[in-house]
Design a protein around this motif. Structure first.
Motif, PDB file in Angstrom:
ATOM      1  N   HIS A   4     -46.725  57.037  15.209  1.00  0.00           N
ATOM      2  CA  HIS A   4     -47.587  58.239  15.372  1.00  0.00           C
ATOM      3  C   HIS A   4     -48.941  57.681  15.746  1.00  0.00           C
ATOM      4  O   HIS A   4     -49.468  56.630  15.262  1.00  0.00           O
ATOM      5  CB  HIS A   4     -47.520  59.189  14.179  1.00  0.00           C
ATOM      6  N   ILE A   5     -49.999  58.549  16.329  1.00  0.00           N
ATOM      7  CA  ILE A   5     -51.100  58.016  16.551  1.00  0.00           C
ATOM      8  C   ILE A   5     -51.846  57.652  15.430  1.00  0.00           C
ATOM      9  O   ILE A   5     -52.822  57.041  15.631  1.00  0.00           O
ATOM     10  CB  ILE A   5     -51.824  59.245  17.559  1.00  0.00           C
ATOM     11  N   ILE A   6     -51.642  58.576  14.476  1.00  0.00           N
ATOM     12  CA  ILE A   6     -52.526  58.394  13.095  1.00  0.00           C
ATOM     13  C   ILE A   6     -52.255  57.042  12.351  1.00  0.00           C
ATOM     14  O   ILE A   6     -52.815  56.087  11.673  1.00  0.00           O
ATOM     15  CB  ILE A   6     -52.218  59.337  12.122  1.00  0.00           C
ATOM     16  N   ASP A   7     -50.808  56.388  12.792  1.00  0.00           N
ATOM     17  CA  ASP A   7     -50.244  55.250  12.228  1.00  0.00           C
ATOM     18  C   ASP A   7     -51.116  53.941  12.715  1.00  0.00           C
ATOM     19  O   ASP A   7     -50.906  53.030  12.009  1.00  0.00           O
ATOM     20  CB  ASP A   7     -48.828  55.256  12.177  1.00  0.00           C
ATOM     21  N   HIS A   8     -51.769  54.160  13.735  1.00  0.00           N
ATOM     22  CA  HIS A   8     -52.343  52.959  14.419  1.00  0.00           C
ATOM     23  C   HIS A   8     -53.438  52.441  13.726  1.00  0.00           C
ATOM     24  O   HIS A   8     -54.351  53.333  12.890  1.00  0.00           O
ATOM     25  CB  HIS A   8     -52.728  52.911  15.674  1.00  0.00           C
TER      26      HIS A   8
END
Length: 63
Positions: A4-8
């Motif tokens: 997910h984009i937040i996990d980067h």
């Protein structure tokens, strides 16, 4: 499956346009709202400290 984009860890700025935009955004400085908040007069009355001391003294006298 991609993350997910937040996990980067951090967003990657790839491309000349994105890097140029980020460079301009950094050079602009502070937001006007931040500047206005910094110009407010500081409250030097210590009213909260006085109220906490009053409560503390009342509790000690009652105990």
């Amino acid at each position: 499956m991609t993350r997910h984009i937040i996990d980067h860890a951090s967003p990657e700025a790839s491309g000349a346009r994105v890097k140029h935009f980020l460079d301009l955004a950094r050079k602009e400085g502070l937001h006007p709202a931040v500047k206005e908040l910094n110009q407010r007069p500081a409250d030097r009355s210590a009213r909260k400290v006085q109220e906490f001391l009053r409560i503390e003294l009342e509790e000690r006298a009652g105990a």
